[in-house]
Motif scaffolding. Structure first.
Motif, PDB file in Angstrom:
ATOM      1  N   LEU A 351      40.748   8.954   2.405  1.00 47.17           N
ATOM      2  CA  LEU A 351      40.700   7.756   1.566  1.00 47.17           C
ATOM      3  C   LEU A 351      39.538   6.868   1.956  1.00 47.17           C
ATOM      4  N   ILE A 352      39.055   6.108   0.979  1.00 48.71           N
ATOM      5  CA  ILE A 352      37.962   5.161   1.191  1.00 48.71           C
ATOM      6  C   ILE A 352      38.478   3.778   0.816  1.00 48.71           C
ATOM      7  N   PRO A 353      38.798   2.934   1.791  1.00 46.98           N
ATOM      8  CA  PRO A 353      39.273   1.586   1.474  1.00 46.98           C
ATOM      9  C   PRO A 353      38.113   0.603   1.354  1.00 46.98           C
ATOM     10  N   THR A 354      38.319  -0.459   0.576  1.00 46.23           N
ATOM     11  CA  THR A 354      37.320  -1.506   0.485  1.00 46.23           C
ATOM     12  C   THR A 354      37.397  -2.411   1.700  1.00 46.23           C
ATOM     13  N   ASN A 355      36.345  -3.209   1.908  1.00 47.57           N
ATOM     14  CA  ASN A 355      36.327  -4.140   3.025  1.00 47.57           C
ATOM     15  C   ASN A 355      37.447  -5.169   2.922  1.00 47.57           C
ATOM     16  N   PHE A 356      37.784  -5.586   1.699  1.00 51.20           N
ATOM     17  CA  PHE A 356      38.840  -6.581   1.507  1.00 51.20           C
ATOM     18  C   PHE A 356      40.222  -5.960   1.688  1.00 51.20           C
ATOM     19  N   GLY A 357      40.319  -4.636   1.596  1.00 52.99           N
ATOM     20  CA  GLY A 357      41.553  -3.961   1.929  1.00 52.99           C
ATOM     21  C   GLY A 357      42.625  -3.965   0.872  1.00 52.99           C
ATOM     22  N   LEU A 358      42.280  -4.033  -0.407  1.00 55.26           N
ATOM     23  CA  LEU A 358      43.278  -3.982  -1.470  1.00 55.26           C
ATOM     24  C   LEU A 358      43.111  -2.758  -2.365  1.00 55.26           C
ATOM     25  N   ARG A 359      41.926  -2.184  -2.365  1.00 53.18           N
ATOM     26  CA  ARG A 359      41.640  -1.044  -3.242  1.00 53.18           C
ATOM     27  C   ARG A 359      41.204   0.146  -2.397  1.00 53.18           C
TER      28      ARG A 359
END
Length: 545
Positions: A351-359
């Motif tokens: 998985l590749i999460p965004t820096n903000f951690g919601l997507r």
């Protein structure tokens, strides 16, 4: 002729407004609640500023305007680039009104930089780079057109020197709001307008910094400085209420007044929580300076466990001055202990999460440069991930930490839907205003929630509750109130219960036939390197990076 006044209170929540209004501290909002229509206003998913405000002023979901978050992912390099929201192709409310010969005044609306020509004036809001030579007004000589004593107020309406838990932060915001009051007073007296929109970011900023002093369940509620910081947030709402009263008085009795927030605010897990959870499940592999992936995973996991499980450590970090906090972050990042894209081994991560951690995206073969998940495995992986994320329970509340797990394909539609994330999470809001004796919960902090606010007052507005309102409804409401057709490619509609039946019978909603879409040649080029650096610093200040 009807005018429309649209006032945004960034991040405002009914959980703060209702008790303050009941106590008499928000007389103007209380008046709207008694005499007008009000209710929840559902944000975009996820409820983040660029996507939310772009949806407000275009009337379209992120699948159409393409703005999902503060940053966008390059599928080949796995790098996250800051999004400049003029890269979308959709017409804004004020551009559509310009085509009808109507004039707009737009102040401090987030992610409207850079301003495009239209009939009216604009001072862009949050998301504007504060770099030398940056033009963030329309007309570009707006500063020179003002009296000398107001020219210094042509600036981004955010604190510049203090952004931390300190009296200096409160004092700087007080100066910002005082300057905005004087600028608004002048513009309301001297400018002709049909549509006036202003957003106050103080409610969101103060909540990000001081929320734990507002939640009775958090240990900070009893801290020595709690009353001062708690009152700073509540006073921010009162400042906005006073300015709202002045704006409504200047707009006059025949204006439609709308008050909205782009999202709500509550007690949720820190953004680092998702990265720790993905590490626990083996979905993400750290990129570490230490030899071997297992050592890197243990190092990052140890750092995240310490940060999330030891409130004293988290509070120490949050109470650092900005320079000290940035130094700590840089040191941890360099050591491979921070969960940023530079510290994730994407060739070994599912998985590749965004820096903000919601997507997050599935690191799918064929879609990403170093994809490792076969397409036929994707659906099974998503089902496993959803069950894994929803299974975690808050040790204090005994309720799920994550309220919902969404699939991007179910949320978005339009030409940019193919770029959407595969998974979006919604945290459970642990804030409970009505619990007389909440158990202490040190695991949460202030963060965005889906339920914002909507209030309306003016000709044809029904007194009572509005149900089903969403951010993409705001543009259709404004256009309808000003006598125009609603473009067929807008996703919004007039919420049930907003206007009286007799008003709608005399002023039926009319759907147009021409799409509100810009030619591709009118799309912007993105930030310069200097501008990008400044915007990233703004995002770091609020904890988005």
């Amino acid at each position: 002729m009807t005018k429309v006044l649209l006032v945004g209170l960034d991040g405002a929540t009914w959980d703060i407004i209702k008790p303050l209004a009941a106590s008499g501290r928000l007389p103007n909002l209380a008046y709207l609640m008694r005499r007008g229509a009000s209710g929840p206003l559902r944000s975009t998913i996820p409820p983040v500023t660029p996507a939310a405000w772009t949806t407000v002023f275009t009337g379209k979901n992120p699948g159409k305007h393409g703005i999902y978050d503060f940053q966008e992912l390059n599928p080949q390099t796995y790098e996250f680039a800051t999004v400049r929201t003029d890269q979308h192709h959709e017409k804004t409310i004020w551009q559509l009104l310009t085509e009808h010969g109507q004039r707009s005044v737009i102040l401090d609306v987030p992610f409207t930089y850079p301003p495009r020509p239209f009939n009216g004036l604009m001072l862009t809001g949050y998301g504007t780079p504060r770099t030398p030579g940056t033009v963030f007004t329309f007309p570009r000589d707006l500063r020179q057109r003002l009296p000398a004593e107001l020219q210094q107020e042509i600036r981004v309406a955010l604190p510049r020197h203090s952004f931390d838990r300190s009296p200096r932060f409160i004092e700087e915001w007080a100066r910002v709001m005082d300057g905005r009051q004087r600028l608004l007073d002048y513009l309301l007296k001297t400018e002709a307008w049909d549509f006036f929109m202003v957003v106050f970011s103080i409610t969101d900023n103060m909540a990000h910094v001081f929320w734990t002093y507002v939640d009775p369940a958090h240990p900070n509620f009893q801290a020595p400085q709690a009353e001062m910081y708690r009152n700073a947030l509540l006073e921010a709402y009162q400042q906005c209420d006073r300015l709202l009263g002045e704006l409504m008085e200047a707009a006059g009795p025949n204006a439609l007044s709308l008050v909205i927030s782009d999202h709500g605010f509550g007690s949720v897990r820190p953004r680092q929580y998702l990265f720790r959870r993905l590490l626990q499940g083996g979905y993400v592999t750290p990129q570490s300076t230490m030899p071997g992936p297992q050592a890197g995973r243990r190092l990052m996991k140890l750092a995240l466990e310490a940060y999330l499980r030891l409130p004293i450590l988290r509070e120490w970090a949050k109470n650092l001055r900005p320079k000290g906090r940035n130094l700590v972050k840089r040191s941890l990042n360099k050591a491979g202990m921070m969960p940023t894209e530079g510290n994730i081994d994407f060739s070994g991560s599912q998985l590749i999460p965004t820096n903000f951690g919601l997507r997050m995206w599935v690191n799918e073969q064929g879609r990403f440069g170093r994809g490792i998940v076969p397409p036929e495995r994707k659906e099974t992986l998503l089902e496993e991930l959803e069950a894994f994320l929803l299974s975690d329970v808050d040790p204090i509340k005994k309720t799920p930490v994550i309220r919902a797990v969404y699939r991007g394909q179910d949320l978005y539609h339009g030409p940019y839907a193919e770029n959407c994330p595969d998974v979006i999470i919604e945290y459970e809001n642990m804030f409970n205003l009505y619990d007389p004796a909440p158990p202490t919960n040190p695991h949460v902090e202030g963060g965005h929630t889906l339920e914002g606010i909507l209030l309306a007052y003016g000709p044809g507005v029904r007194t009572g509750e509005v149900t089903g309102g969403q951010l993409h409804d705001i543009a259709p409401i404004v256009l309808h109130a000003l006598g125009h057709e609603i473009p067929p490619d807008m996703d919004g509609e007039i919420p049930h219960g907003l206007f009286t039946e007799s008003y709608l019978a005399q002023n039926p909603v009319r759907m147009g036939t021409e799409a509100a879409h810009l030619p591709d040649t009118e799309v912007g080029d993105g930030y310069t390197e200097e501008e990008d650096s400044e915007i990233r610093e703004q995002l770091r200040q609020l904890g988005y990076l």
